[in-house]
Design a protein around this motif. Sequence first.
Motif, PDB file in Angstrom:
ATOM      1  N   LEU A  29      35.981  35.030  43.271  1.00 44.49           N
ATOM      2  CA  LEU A  29      36.525  36.301  42.788  1.00 44.49           C
ATOM      3  C   LEU A  29      36.588  37.333  43.914  1.00 44.49           C
ATOM      4  CD1 LEU A  29      34.786  36.523  39.297  1.00 44.49           C
ATOM      5  CD2 LEU A  29      37.220  36.169  39.733  1.00 44.49           C
ATOM      6  N   ARG A  30      35.585  37.334  44.781  1.00 48.38           N
ATOM      7  CA  ARG A  30      35.620  38.260  45.925  1.00 48.38           C
ATOM      8  C   ARG A  30      36.774  37.916  46.865  1.00 48.38           C
ATOM      9  NH1 ARG A  30      29.778  37.377  45.760  1.00 48.38           N
ATOM     10  NH2 ARG A  30      28.760  39.233  44.888  1.00 48.38           N
ATOM     11  N   GLN A  31      37.011  36.623  47.067  1.00 47.22           N
ATOM     12  CA  GLN A  31      38.140  36.212  47.907  1.00 47.22           C
ATOM     13  C   GLN A  31      39.461  36.674  47.300  1.00 47.22           C
ATOM     14  OE1 GLN A  31      36.753  31.939  48.095  1.00 47.22           O
ATOM     15  NE2 GLN A  31      37.510  32.120  50.189  1.00 47.22           N
ATOM     16  N   PRO A  38      43.922  43.623  47.689  1.00 43.30           N
ATOM     17  CA  PRO A  38      43.056  44.811  47.589  1.00 43.30           C
ATOM     18  C   PRO A  38      43.627  45.909  46.708  1.00 43.30           C
ATOM     19  CG  PRO A  38      44.089  44.670  49.753  1.00 43.30           C
ATOM     20  CD  PRO A  38      44.368  43.371  49.065  1.00 43.30           C
ATOM     21  N   GLN A  39      44.938  45.883  46.470  1.00 48.31           N
ATOM     22  CA  GLN A  39      45.549  46.917  45.637  1.00 48.31           C
ATOM     23  C   GLN A  39      45.282  46.679  44.149  1.00 48.31           C
ATOM     24  OE1 GLN A  39      47.079  44.470  47.133  1.00 48.31           O
ATOM     25  NE2 GLN A  39      48.662  43.569  45.802  1.00 48.31           N
ATOM     26  N   GLU A  40      44.828  45.489  43.801  1.00 50.01           N
ATOM     27  CA  GLU A  40      44.536  45.159  42.413  1.00 50.01           C
ATOM     28  C   GLU A  40      43.050  45.382  42.111  1.00 50.01           C
ATOM     29  OE1 GLU A  40      46.745  44.198  40.018  1.00 50.01           O
ATOM     30  OE2 GLU A  40      48.268  44.629  41.537  1.00 50.01           O
ATOM     31  N   THR A  41      42.751  45.597  40.823  1.00 48.10           N
ATOM     32  CA  THR A  41      41.360  45.687  40.384  1.00 48.10           C
ATOM     33  C   THR A  41      41.107  44.531  39.434  1.00 48.10           C
ATOM     34  OG1 THR A  41      41.369  48.109  40.571  1.00 48.10           O
ATOM     35  CG2 THR A  41      39.604  47.107  39.257  1.00 48.10           C
ATOM     36  N   TYR A  42      40.523  43.484  39.961  1.00 48.62           N
ATOM     37  CA  TYR A  42      40.279  42.294  39.143  1.00 48.62           C
ATOM     38  C   TYR A  42      38.992  42.411  38.338  1.00 48.62           C
ATOM     39  CZ  TYR A  42      43.990  40.076  41.815  1.00 48.62           C
ATOM     40  OH  TYR A  42      45.217  39.776  42.386  1.00 48.62           O
ATOM     41  N   PHE A  43      38.042  43.205  38.832  1.00 52.48           N
ATOM     42  CA  PHE A  43      36.763  43.357  38.151  1.00 52.48           C
ATOM     43  C   PHE A  43      36.075  44.598  38.707  1.00 52.48           C
ATOM     44  CE2 PHE A  43      36.388  40.494  41.777  1.00 52.48           C
ATOM     45  CZ  PHE A  43      35.436  41.140  42.556  1.00 52.48           C
ATOM     46  N   GLU A  44      35.132  45.117  37.946  1.00 53.07           N
ATOM     47  CA  GLU A  44      34.249  46.164  38.446  1.00 53.07           C
ATOM     48  C   GLU A  44      33.017  45.484  39.042  1.00 53.07           C
ATOM     49  OE1 GLU A  44      35.174  49.194  38.532  1.00 53.07           O
ATOM     50  OE2 GLU A  44      36.904  49.111  37.173  1.00 53.07           O
ATOM     51  N   ALA A  74      29.966  46.073  38.665  1.00 51.03           N
ATOM     52  CA  ALA A  74      28.940  45.832  37.649  1.00 51.03           C
ATOM     53  C   ALA A  74      29.261  44.569  36.849  1.00 51.03           C
ATOM     54  CB  ALA A  74      28.835  47.037  36.710  1.00 51.03           C
ATOM     55  N   GLU A  75      30.546  44.306  36.630  1.00 49.26           N
ATOM     56  CA  GLU A  75      30.932  43.100  35.897  1.00 49.26           C
ATOM     57  C   GLU A  75      30.581  41.846  36.683  1.00 49.26           C
ATOM     58  OE1 GLU A  75      34.806  44.576  33.308  1.00 49.26           O
ATOM     59  OE2 GLU A  75      35.087  43.972  35.399  1.00 49.26           O
ATOM     60  N   LEU A  76      30.723  41.922  37.983  1.00 50.43           N
ATOM     61  CA  LEU A  76      30.465  40.756  38.819  1.00 50.43           C
ATOM     62  C   LEU A  76      28.993  40.332  38.772  1.00 50.43           C
ATOM     63  CD1 LEU A  76      32.310  39.023  40.598  1.00 50.43           C
ATOM     64  CD2 LEU A  76      31.471  40.298  42.570  1.00 50.43           C
ATOM     65  N   ASN A  77      28.123  41.261  38.387  1.00 53.43           N
ATOM     66  CA  ASN A  77      26.698  40.958  38.307  1.00 53.43           C
ATOM     67  C   ASN A  77      26.275  40.432  36.939  1.00 53.43           C
ATOM     68  OD1 ASN A  77      26.137  41.775  40.983  1.00 53.43           O
ATOM     69  ND2 ASN A  77      26.086  43.916  40.354  1.00 53.43           N
ATOM     70  N   GLN A  78      27.238  40.269  36.026  1.00 52.72           N
ATOM     71  CA  GLN A  78      26.912  39.769  34.696  1.00 52.72           C
ATOM     72  C   GLN A  78      26.638  38.265  34.735  1.00 52.72           C
ATOM     73  OE1 GLN A  78      29.441  42.332  31.555  1.00 52.72           O
ATOM     74  NE2 GLN A  78      30.703  41.294  33.070  1.00 52.72           N
ATOM     75  N   ASN A  79      26.086  37.750  33.620  1.00 53.50           N
ATOM     76  CA  ASN A  79      25.893  36.308  33.514  1.00 53.50           C
ATOM     77  C   ASN A  79      27.232  35.629  33.223  1.00 53.50           C
ATOM     78  OD1 ASN A  79      26.433  36.576  30.738  1.00 53.50           O
ATOM     79  ND2 ASN A  79      24.262  36.681  30.206  1.00 53.50           N
ATOM     80  N   LEU A  96      39.115  39.540  28.520  1.00 53.10           N
ATOM     81  CA  LEU A  96      39.641  40.762  27.910  1.00 53.10           C
ATOM     82  C   LEU A  96      40.508  41.557  28.890  1.00 53.10           C
ATOM     83  CD1 LEU A  96      36.489  41.935  25.906  1.00 53.10           C
ATOM     84  CD2 LEU A  96      38.493  40.681  25.070  1.00 53.10           C
ATOM     85  N   ARG A  97      40.197  41.466  30.163  1.00 47.78           N
ATOM     86  CA  ARG A  97      40.932  42.232  31.167  1.00 47.78           C
ATOM     87  C   ARG A  97      42.228  41.536  31.600  1.00 47.78           C
ATOM     88  NH1 ARG A  97      39.433  46.129  35.209  1.00 47.78           N
ATOM     89  NH2 ARG A  97      37.258  46.033  34.541  1.00 47.78           N
TER      90      ARG A  97
END
Length: 333
Positions: free
Chosen positions: A212-214, A220-226, A228-233, A243-244
């Motif tokens: 996801l980071r890659q 970079p112009q897109e927002t794939y996740f926040e 805080a979301e990346l730290n979820q299980n 949902l997104r």
Amino acid sequence: MSLPRGADFHPPWPLRSGHIQTMLSSSGIRRQLLPKRAHRVQEDAREVLVDVGHGDRLSGRYTAQTTGNESRGLAILFHGWEGSVDSTYVLQTGSRLLEDGWDIFRLNFRDHGDSHGLNEALFHSCRIDEVVIALGEICRLFPAKVTGLAGFSLGGNFALRAAMLATREAMPLDYVLAICPIIDPAEGLFSLESDAPWIYQAYFMRKWRRSLRQKQQAFPQETYFELAELNQNMRDLTRSLVLRHTDFGSLEAYLDGYSIAGDRLKALHIPATILTSRDDPVIPVAAFDQLDLPANVELDIARYGGHCGFIRDFGMTSFTDDYIAARFNAIAR
């Protein structure tokens, strides 16, 4: 000639542990110990970008056989979740089939391998339409007298779903083989959370977060996740991305969208084989026991093998190489 069966797989102790089989299957140790011949499919392979419509492309590698004889046919290989065309099991299987005179096409799913920058939209497991289009395009680009498809884990799930649609699309697909395919995604997710040792979820989450980071770095112009979301299980991050980035409306609807549980494979009309093991710690075997399959689908459940392991000995080669090759060669005959 009789074909190998899962019951023929009898690894030595301690390779009878499903956990050891699973952990070794994609380990760096296995990759280092494999003989050079297991990497031959990479030699002279050429990259192919497959047009799947709407400006999107999937990447793959094509290797033509060089036995000096007529090609047996085209073997198409699907990797598992967060794997790639260069995953150890894909290379080993592809190299084995190459030796037997098959041309090989290894396909990367969207956002797998080095393909994060090809398409703006994010990968998810219900993107079956683009995989079916890719299959049709591969068959058009590399026509063969026989075409077989093999997939591992999530790739096995994709292979079986794509094969169900192949008849409708009049695609020249003759056979499909799935190794430890995901059957019921909801049950599999629950099992990883509650029943499997923590190391498996940690392994998949580490690879998924890196992927996801890659993707974010590629666009970079897109927002794939926040952050805080990346730290979820796994469950909550999957729900957030569903949902997104999809129209499913709920995690449950999304997981059901790629389920092949119960009688869903009744729509599969070409010859097929499903191989799994009773000691798979990632995908519960109960889902396989509950399948309602047509007569053309062979279900083979081995006692040992773990998840996509089936490692025969400490040379790290896999029983599945001969298993897949024997069945592919049988359809070629």
